[in-house]
Design a protein around this motif. Structure first.
Motif, PDB file in Angstrom:
ATOM      1  N   ASP A  89      -1.074  -1.752  -5.182  1.00  0.00           N
ATOM      2  CA  ASP A  89      -2.211  -1.092  -5.813  1.00  0.00           C
ATOM      3  C   ASP A  89      -2.612   0.203  -5.116  1.00  0.00           C
ATOM      4  O   ASP A  89      -3.242   1.069  -5.721  1.00  0.00           O
ATOM      5  CB  ASP A  89      -3.408  -2.061  -5.843  1.00  0.00           C
ATOM      6  CG  ASP A  89      -4.509  -1.578  -6.763  1.00  0.00           C
ATOM      7  OD1 ASP A  89      -4.196  -1.153  -7.888  1.00  0.00           O
ATOM      8  OD2 ASP A  89      -5.677  -1.614  -6.351  1.00  0.00           O
ATOM      9  N   LEU A  90      -2.253   0.369  -3.854  1.00  0.00           N
ATOM     10  CA  LEU A  90      -2.728   1.508  -3.078  1.00  0.00           C
ATOM     11  C   LEU A  90      -2.210   2.835  -3.633  1.00  0.00           C
ATOM     12  O   LEU A  90      -2.973   3.793  -3.791  1.00  0.00           O
ATOM     13  CB  LEU A  90      -2.307   1.359  -1.620  1.00  0.00           C
ATOM     14  CG  LEU A  90      -2.778   2.464  -0.676  1.00  0.00           C
ATOM     15  CD1 LEU A  90      -4.296   2.598  -0.697  1.00  0.00           C
ATOM     16  CD2 LEU A  90      -2.278   2.196   0.740  1.00  0.00           C
ATOM     17  N   HIS A  91      -0.934   2.898  -3.944  1.00  0.00           N
ATOM     18  CA  HIS A  91      -0.363   4.128  -4.477  1.00  0.00           C
ATOM     19  C   HIS A  91      -1.028   4.494  -5.799  1.00  0.00           C
ATOM     20  O   HIS A  91      -1.350   5.664  -6.036  1.00  0.00           O
ATOM     21  CB  HIS A  91       1.146   3.974  -4.676  1.00  0.00           C
ATOM     22  CG  HIS A  91       1.845   5.247  -5.050  1.00  0.00           C
ATOM     23  ND1 HIS A  91       1.887   5.721  -6.347  1.00  0.00           N
ATOM     24  CD2 HIS A  91       2.515   6.162  -4.283  1.00  0.00           C
ATOM     25  CE1 HIS A  91       2.564   6.854  -6.377  1.00  0.00           C
ATOM     26  NE2 HIS A  91       2.955   7.146  -5.145  1.00  0.00           N
ATOM     27  N   LEU A 141      -4.608   5.896  -5.133  1.00  0.00           N
ATOM     28  CA  LEU A 141      -4.562   7.232  -4.543  1.00  0.00           C
ATOM     29  C   LEU A 141      -4.104   8.265  -5.574  1.00  0.00           C
ATOM     30  O   LEU A 141      -4.633   9.376  -5.645  1.00  0.00           O
ATOM     31  CB  LEU A 141      -3.635   7.232  -3.334  1.00  0.00           C
ATOM     32  CG  LEU A 141      -3.569   8.533  -2.521  1.00  0.00           C
ATOM     33  CD1 LEU A 141      -4.944   8.936  -2.027  1.00  0.00           C
ATOM     34  CD2 LEU A 141      -2.603   8.371  -1.345  1.00  0.00           C
ATOM     35  N   GLU A 142      -3.130   7.878  -6.390  1.00  0.00           N
ATOM     36  CA  GLU A 142      -2.634   8.759  -7.445  1.00  0.00           C
ATOM     37  C   GLU A 142      -3.742   9.077  -8.448  1.00  0.00           C
ATOM     38  O   GLU A 142      -3.892  10.222  -8.895  1.00  0.00           O
ATOM     39  CB  GLU A 142      -1.447   8.091  -8.147  1.00  0.00           C
ATOM     40  CG  GLU A 142      -0.590   9.010  -8.967  1.00  0.00           C
ATOM     41  CD  GLU A 142       0.671   8.315  -9.446  1.00  0.00           C
ATOM     42  OE1 GLU A 142       1.751   8.926  -9.370  1.00  0.00           O
ATOM     43  OE2 GLU A 142       0.567   7.155  -9.898  1.00  0.00           O
ATOM     44  N   GLN A 143      -4.540   8.080  -8.785  1.00  0.00           N
ATOM     45  CA  GLN A 143      -5.649   8.287  -9.715  1.00  0.00           C
ATOM     46  C   GLN A 143      -6.704   9.200  -9.098  1.00  0.00           C
ATOM     47  O   GLN A 143      -7.252  10.083  -9.764  1.00  0.00           O
ATOM     48  CB  GLN A 143      -6.276   6.955 -10.100  1.00  0.00           C
ATOM     49  CG  GLN A 143      -7.403   7.074 -11.115  1.00  0.00           C
ATOM     50  CD  GLN A 143      -8.041   5.741 -11.423  1.00  0.00           C
ATOM     51  OE1 GLN A 143      -8.286   4.922 -10.530  1.00  0.00           O
ATOM     52  NE2 GLN A 143      -8.296   5.485 -12.696  1.00  0.00           N
ATOM     53  N   LEU A 203       1.182  12.284  -0.838  1.00  0.00           N
ATOM     54  CA  LEU A 203       0.774  11.048  -1.504  1.00  0.00           C
ATOM     55  C   LEU A 203       1.748   9.900  -1.253  1.00  0.00           C
ATOM     56  O   LEU A 203       1.328   8.783  -0.927  1.00  0.00           O
ATOM     57  CB  LEU A 203       0.627  11.308  -3.008  1.00  0.00           C
ATOM     58  CG  LEU A 203      -0.094  10.243  -3.835  1.00  0.00           C
ATOM     59  CD1 LEU A 203      -0.838  10.892  -5.000  1.00  0.00           C
ATOM     60  CD2 LEU A 203       0.890   9.222  -4.392  1.00  0.00           C
ATOM     61  N   ASP A 204       3.033  10.149  -1.383  1.00  0.00           N
ATOM     62  CA  ASP A 204       4.013   9.066  -1.218  1.00  0.00           C
ATOM     63  C   ASP A 204       4.029   8.539   0.212  1.00  0.00           C
ATOM     64  O   ASP A 204       4.040   7.315   0.438  1.00  0.00           O
ATOM     65  CB  ASP A 204       5.409   9.549  -1.614  1.00  0.00           C
ATOM     66  CG  ASP A 204       5.546   9.749  -3.116  1.00  0.00           C
ATOM     67  OD1 ASP A 204       4.775   9.113  -3.866  1.00  0.00           O
ATOM     68  OD2 ASP A 204       6.408  10.541  -3.539  1.00  0.00           O
ATOM     69  N   ARG A 205       4.029   9.456   1.195  1.00  0.00           N
ATOM     70  CA  ARG A 205       4.036   9.016   2.597  1.00  0.00           C
ATOM     71  C   ARG A 205       2.719   8.348   2.969  1.00  0.00           C
ATOM     72  O   ARG A 205       2.681   7.388   3.735  1.00  0.00           O
ATOM     73  CB  ARG A 205       4.269  10.214   3.514  1.00  0.00           C
ATOM     74  CG  ARG A 205       5.709  10.667   3.591  1.00  0.00           C
ATOM     75  CD  ARG A 205       5.842  11.863   4.516  1.00  0.00           C
ATOM     76  NE  ARG A 205       5.224  13.052   3.947  1.00  0.00           N
ATOM     77  CZ  ARG A 205       4.771  14.074   4.664  1.00  0.00           C
ATOM     78  NH1 ARG A 205       4.825  14.028   5.991  1.00  0.00           N
ATOM     79  NH2 ARG A 205       4.251  15.124   4.082  1.00  0.00           N
ATOM     80  N   ARG A 206       1.637   8.871   2.405  1.00  0.00           N
ATOM     81  CA  ARG A 206       0.310   8.357   2.747  1.00  0.00           C
ATOM     82  C   ARG A 206       0.116   6.930   2.238  1.00  0.00           C
ATOM     83  O   ARG A 206      -0.578   6.124   2.869  1.00  0.00           O
ATOM     84  CB  ARG A 206      -0.763   9.285   2.168  1.00  0.00           C
ATOM     85  CG  ARG A 206      -2.175   9.011   2.641  1.00  0.00           C
ATOM     86  CD  ARG A 206      -3.098  10.106   2.178  1.00  0.00           C
ATOM     87  NE  ARG A 206      -2.773  11.385   2.802  1.00  0.00           N
ATOM     88  CZ  ARG A 206      -3.219  11.776   3.986  1.00  0.00           C
ATOM     89  NH1 ARG A 206      -4.011  10.989   4.687  1.00  0.00           N
ATOM     90  NH2 ARG A 206      -2.879  12.937   4.486  1.00  0.00           N
ATOM     91  N   SER A 207       0.670   6.637   1.091  1.00  0.00           N
ATOM     92  CA  SER A 207       0.430   5.329   0.487  1.00  0.00           C
ATOM     93  C   SER A 207       1.453   4.277   0.898  1.00  0.00           C
ATOM     94  O   SER A 207       1.347   3.125   0.492  1.00  0.00           O
ATOM     95  CB  SER A 207       0.414   5.451  -1.044  1.00  0.00           C
ATOM     96  OG  SER A 207       1.634   5.981  -1.524  1.00  0.00           O
TER      97      SER A 207
END
Length: 379
Positions: free
Chosen positions: A35-37, A40-42, A59-63
């Motif tokens: 759910d985290l990605h 964050l994407e939203q 975003l990808d590395r962060r999530s």
């Protein structure tokens, strides 16, 4: 490594972490959950990150910690208590004094925590034999979801971590390691029906519980925002010149932070409730000297003076008028524009009309717009 060996390592970590000033330590897997990605994407899709473009770019590395470092097998999350010794909301009643967020009233926490994390990680690596990396809020790591997964607390309705034993006043840091450690149980949400953090927000920065629009948050507006503060939020800023503690300070779980026995980071006496007047005359050299080692230094003198001038306008203190006026010819358009607004609030129409006659047209379009609006309101 045997389970007994891993348990001994965790016990060692907790003892050493406590000796270094951390109040809590727990372990989680690097799997962030599906759910985290999406969340964050939203957040980015709704543009609630404002000008913080690095959130979109990482975003990808962060999530997902495994994208950041594929070899990581365990994430050791640590917390440090920075609970204040007085209620920071009391500062808001003294409008001619500045309110600086509690976390920024001493040395930059990045420097404090990273040094201690490196020391702990080095001790751990020497015992365990694995590789380690340390992170403190400067790399694309989602510390709060990882801390919740490790059991240090839960993400409250104000989107910050809350601990049942430390409240909302926590610095977070992490040690990534290639060593497998048994994960701790995740914490569950204990906010219940409480809305204290949402209801106290001066700018309605929470579209819904557990969601934040950074573009409306005073912390973002005074720190990350590089341009003029939007006019709709200036009055709500009050005397907050760096950050905002309202949602954190309102959390009822803070009573446990106040009772915690460990040593905490202590505020500099000259940053507890400093008079606005002392900042209005600061040039760049004086600013850098006064805030040496402080996180405030990172925003630079011009953004800082922008914030101070808005606070001066909100103070209602006529004694600050001369200092604000002295900043009208400042080299920075950001400062000049804020000075126009502050004077327009502190003085009357006749004063602003008289000032305008001697100003001429400013070379900066935003400053000219500040003058236009100030004179339109004066008229």
């Amino acid at each position: 490594m045997t389970d007994a060996g891993a348990d001994r390592l965790k016990k060692f970590l907790k003892v050493e972490a406590r000796a270094l000033g951390f109040c809590d330590l727990a372990v989680t897997r690097p799997d962030p959950g599906s759910d985290l990605h999406r969340r964050l994407e939203q957040f980015v899709a709704l543009k609630r990150h404002g000008s913080m473009q690095w959130l979109a770019e990482t975003l990808d590395r962060r999530s997902n910690p495994l994208v950041l470092w594929p070899e990581v097998r365990s994430v050791i999350m640590l917390a440090m208590n920075y609970g204040p010794d007085v209620d920071p909301l009391e500062n808001l009643e003294h409008r001619s004094n500045a309110s600086i967020s509690v976390y920024a009233r001493n040395r930059d926490y990045h420097d404090i925590i990273k040094g201690r994390l490196k020391q702990l990680a080095g001790q751990f690596a020497a015992r365990a034999g694995g590789d380690v990396k340390v992170f403190v809020d400067t790399a694309p790591v989602m510390e709060k979801p990882l801390a919740q997964a490790a059991g240090l607390g839960w993400i409250g309705k104000h989107t910050n971590l809350v601990s049942r034993s430390r409240g909302s006043w926590l610095f977070l840091g992490s040690i990534f390691t290639t060593i497998e450690l048994a994960p701790d149980a995740a914490e569950t949400d204990h906010c219940g029906s409480c809305r204290a953090c949402l209801d106290i927000c001066p700018t309605d920065a929470f579209p819904a519980p557990y969601q934040i629009d950074a573009r409306r948050c005073i912390s973002y507006l005074t720190i990350e925002n590089k341009g003029p503060v939007p006019r709709e939020f200036r009055r709500a800023m009050g005397n907050r010149i760096y950050g905002c503690d309202d949602c954190l300070a309102a959390c009822p779980w803070n009573k446990y932070a106040a009772a915690a026995s460990e040593a905490k980071l202590v505020a500099r006496d000259d940053l507890r409730s400093p008079p606005l007047a002392q900042f209005l005359s600061m040039d760049d050299q004086a600013f850098r000297a006064f805030f040496s080692g402080s996180p405030v230094k990172r925003i630079g003198r011009d953004r800082f003076l922008r914030n101070v001038l808005i606070a001066a306008g909100n103070s209602g203190d006529p004694a600050l008028v001369p200092a604000c006026r002295a900043l009208l010819p400042d080299a920075s358009p950001l400062v000049r524009g804020a000075a126009v607004w502050a004077l327009s609030v502190l003085t009357g129409p006749a004063y602003m009309q008289g000032l305008a006659q001697g100003q001429g047209g400013d070379a900066d379009g935003q400053v000219r717009e500040e003058w236009r609006l100030a004179l339109a309101e004066a008229g």
